[in-house]
Design a protein around this motif. Sequence first.
Motif, short mmCIF file in Angstrom:
data_model
loop_
_atom_site.label_atom_id
_atom_site.label_comp_id
_atom_site.label_asym_id
_atom_site.label_seq_id
_atom_site.Cartn_x
_atom_site.Cartn_y
_atom_site.Cartn_z
N THR A 53 42.14 13.22 14.54
CA THR A 53 41.38 12.22 13.79
C THR A 53 42.31 11.43 12.86
N ARG A 54 43.60 11.52 13.10
CA ARG A 54 44.58 10.83 12.26
C ARG A 54 44.60 9.34 12.63
N VAL A 55 44.50 8.49 11.60
CA VAL A 55 44.48 7.04 11.81
C VAL A 55 45.92 6.53 11.80
N SER A 56 46.28 5.83 12.86
CA SER A 56 47.62 5.25 12.96
C SER A 56 47.47 3.84 13.52
N ILE A 57 47.70 2.85 12.65
CA ILE A 57 47.55 1.45 13.03
C ILE A 57 48.83 0.71 12.68
N PRO A 58 49.41 -0.05 13.60
CA PRO A 58 50.60 -0.85 13.26
C PRO A 58 50.30 -1.77 12.09
N SER A 59 51.31 -2.02 11.27
CA SER A 59 51.12 -2.73 10.00
C SER A 59 50.52 -4.13 10.20
N GLU A 60 51.00 -4.89 11.18
CA GLU A 60 50.47 -6.23 11.39
C GLU A 60 49.00 -6.18 11.79
N GLU A 61 48.66 -5.27 12.69
CA GLU A 61 47.26 -5.12 13.10
C GLU A 61 46.41 -4.64 11.94
N ALA A 62 46.95 -3.75 11.14
CA ALA A 62 46.19 -3.21 10.00
C ALA A 62 45.89 -4.31 8.99
N THR A 63 46.86 -5.18 8.73
CA THR A 63 46.63 -6.28 7.79
C THR A 63 45.53 -7.22 8.27
N ALA A 64 45.59 -7.60 9.55
CA ALA A 64 44.57 -8.49 10.11
C ALA A 64 43.20 -7.83 10.11
N LEU A 65 43.16 -6.53 10.43
CA LEU A 65 41.90 -5.80 10.46
C LEU A 65 41.26 -5.76 9.07
#
Length: 211
Positions: A103-115
């Motif tokens: 259940t660990r959340v791992s999102i690339p930084s660019e995608e995380a910012t846009a999200l």
Amino acid sequence: MRAYIVFTAPLFILLTACSSPPKPPTVDESQKRPFNSQMAIELQVCKNDLQNTQILATESSRLAETTAATLAHMAARQQLMALIQEKSVANSVRIVHFGFNSTRVSIPSEEATALVEEAKSAPLVVLRGRTDGTSDSSAESRIAQARAHAIRDYLVASGVDPSRIRATHQPSGDHLADNRSARGRNLNRRVEIEIYRVLPLSPQVSAPPQP
């Protein structure tokens, strides 16, 4: 012979007087109405024209009301179509994948910012937790729910209003890829993030967020 002539002369005069035709009755010319005069004819024509004009005016008014109602109906339909098109274009879906039994959340930084930017400005964010499970077991249900809540916590920690987030989950099914392969199972372990620019019409989607 003379007596006979004297006797018959008054009788002849009387008979002649009785056989003459009677005089016609007199008529008061001042009481006569000129029904066939030019003025009467023109007056009747004027009345008929006035009646026809009133009928045309009534029909024109009725046609104008019908036309206005039709235009209003068409405008309402155009607005509805524009709203539907706006919703279908404005809404977006992002997917976050998870490791096996994780259940660990791992999102690339660019995608995380846009999200996060999209989620902050959206009136509604719907999270749908998924697994690669093949049955609706309690274990699969727990991990699907935990993944949705993990994304929710991530968004809230990033500044997204929690009252705008709704989290749901589905233990099995609704696979994104072929679940028989390892690659497919990796893609199926996910949380779908539906970001709404406009609140949907469906009461099921627009219901208050679940705790």
